[in-house]
Design an enzyme around this catalytic site. Structure first.
Site, mmCIF file in Angstrom:
data_model
loop_
_atom_site.group_PDB
_atom_site.id
_atom_site.type_symbol
_atom_site.label_atom_id
_atom_site.label_comp_id
_atom_site.label_asym_id
_atom_site.label_seq_id
_atom_site.Cartn_x
_atom_site.Cartn_y
_atom_site.Cartn_z
ATOM 1 C CB SER A 40 11.168 58.223 20.411
ATOM 2 O OG SER A 40 11.063 59.233 22.316
ATOM 3 C CG HIS A 72 10.316 64.693 23.239
ATOM 4 N ND1 HIS A 72 9.277 63.907 23.456
ATOM 5 C CD2 HIS A 72 11.215 63.358 23.687
ATOM 6 C CE1 HIS A 72 9.013 62.795 23.289
ATOM 7 N NE2 HIS A 72 10.466 62.584 24.025
ATOM 8 C CB THR A 94 2.546 67.688 28.445
ATOM 9 O OG1 THR A 94 2.947 68.947 28.592
ATOM 10 C CG2 THR A 94 3.104 67.192 30.204
ATOM 11 C CG HIS A 95 6.215 62.072 28.274
ATOM 12 N ND1 HIS A 95 7.006 62.513 27.816
ATOM 13 C CD2 HIS A 95 6.308 60.765 27.504
ATOM 14 C CE1 HIS A 95 7.382 62.279 26.740
ATOM 15 N NE2 HIS A 95 6.872 61.298 26.938
ATOM 16 C CD GLU A 194 7.964 49.296 31.237
ATOM 17 O OE1 GLU A 194 8.268 48.921 30.736
ATOM 18 O OE2 GLU A 194 7.440 49.719 30.811
ATOM 19 C CB SER A 213 3.026 59.133 25.428
ATOM 20 O OG SER A 213 2.964 58.042 24.293
ATOM 21 C CG ASN A 236 13.187 49.352 24.391
ATOM 22 O OD1 ASN A 236 12.831 51.095 24.090
ATOM 23 N ND2 ASN A 236 13.041 48.791 25.543
HETATM 24 I I1 8IG Z 1 11.623 54.264 23.700
HETATM 25 O O1 8IG Z 1 10.783 49.695 27.277
HETATM 26 C C1 8IG Z 1 10.855 53.253 24.780
HETATM 27 N N1 8IG Z 1 9.634 53.582 26.016
HETATM 28 N N2 8IG Z 1 7.312 51.657 29.214
HETATM 29 N N3 8IG Z 1 9.645 51.179 28.387
HETATM 30 C C2 8IG Z 1 8.728 52.110 28.511
HETATM 31 N N4 8IG Z 1 8.445 53.494 27.624
HETATM 32 C C3 8IG Z 1 9.454 53.315 26.996
HETATM 33 C C4 8IG Z 1 10.558 51.614 26.046
HETATM 34 C C5 8IG Z 1 9.871 51.134 27.539
HETATM 35 N N5 8IG Z 1 11.035 52.271 25.669
#
Ligand code: 8IG
Length: 273
Positions: A40, A72, A94-95, A194, A213, A236
């Site tokens: 991303s 993606h 792939t996640h 989380e 990832s 973020n």
């Molecule tokens: I972009 O705050 C992104 N990916 N686990 N937590 C997790 N994955 C993320 C976050 C996040 N922001």
């Protein structure tokens, strides 16, 4: 179409070799030197690092599948770099949260290694825990904590992970931007973000970035003998560090805002590798 990696008796390294051979045929590039997974916010780097030689639909290559996340792209691109090297850009991550198993998660990395790449650049979008980082900050990954309870290694494959995120490559990155900070990336399974309590747990045991990832991919890259460079775009603040709820729209917005800047940075770093 079923994925050959879903057959439990298949050899994932054999499928990676088949994938690499098809990539060599389709691109006309016998050996790739560097591979990149662009997460991303990082996708524009592919347009900046060199001349695209070929763009392949990932779904046509054994073991790959179309991505599920908006933002993606499912292409594999071969790019000729100004220094004469060749980069393979894997746009089809792939996640682990997709539930297809770890073999599918690390197939791109194994294919890149089979295609000849000795450097793996892994990028992602992540939540940040250090309040000194603002959304849009690019952070070097210095180490990771793998909270997926999974490993790409099978059997008694004991692999050393000291200096997994190469100090040498981090120094190269800082030679381009001395202001680059670094942090410990913590991979959760996801796809939920989380809880604030989980973020506090991470903070107390030394994590700085949370994501879904990269750690499993880095382990597979090391197993394959590659040198790893990792980057997070902090899109973020992690849950509870920021007081507003997390949204995927916010993540995409921060990615779009930062994309040009961080992609140019990555492109410049690649010229030094
Ligand atoms: I972009 O705050 C992104 N990916 N686990 N937590 C997790 N994955 C993320 C976050 C996040 N922001």
């Amino acid at each position: 179409m079923t994925n050959p990696l879903e057959n439990p008796t298949a050899n994932p390294f054999e499928i990676a070799r088949e994938a690499a051979q098809l990539i060599a045929e389709r691109t006309g590039v016998a050996k790739h030197d560097i591979a990149l997974t662009l997460g991303s916010g990082w996708a524009k780097a592919a347009d900046l690092i060199g001349e695209t030689v070929a763009s392949i639909n990932a779904a046509d290559i054994p073991g790959f599948s179309a991505p599920v996340v908006e933002g993606h792209v499912a292409t594999i691109r071969s790019i000729a770099l100004p220094n004469g090297k060749h980069a393979l850009v894997l746009g089809a991550r792939t996640h682990f949260y997709e539930g297809h198993g770890v073999r599918r998660v690390v197939h791109g990395v194994r294919t890149a290694a089979a295609a000849g790449a000795s450097t793996m650049i892994l990028t992602n979008g992540a939540g940040g825990i250090k309040t000194s980082w603002k959304p849009g900050t690019a952070v070097l990954i210095s180490d990771h904590i793998n909270l997926t309870a999974a490993s790409p290694l099978e059997g008694a494959t004991f692999i050393d992970l000291t200096d997994l995120y190469s100090k040498r490559l981090r120094d190269v990155a800082r030679s381009v931007d001395a202001g680059l900070d670094e942090g410990v990336y913590v991979q959760f399974r996801g796809p939920h973000y989380e809880t604030p309590a989980e973020v506090q747990m991470v903070k107390h045991f030394g994590g700085h970035l949370v994501g879904m990832s990269t750690a499993l991919e880095a382990i597979a890259a090391r197993e394959a003998g590659m040198e790893v460079l990792g980057f997070s775009l902090m899109t973020n603040l992690a849950a509870g560090i920021q007081d507003t709820p997390l949204s995927h729209a916010e993540v995409l917005g921060a990615g779009r805002e930062a994309e040009g800047r961080i992609s140019a940075l990555l492109a410049e770093i690649i010229t030094k590798l």
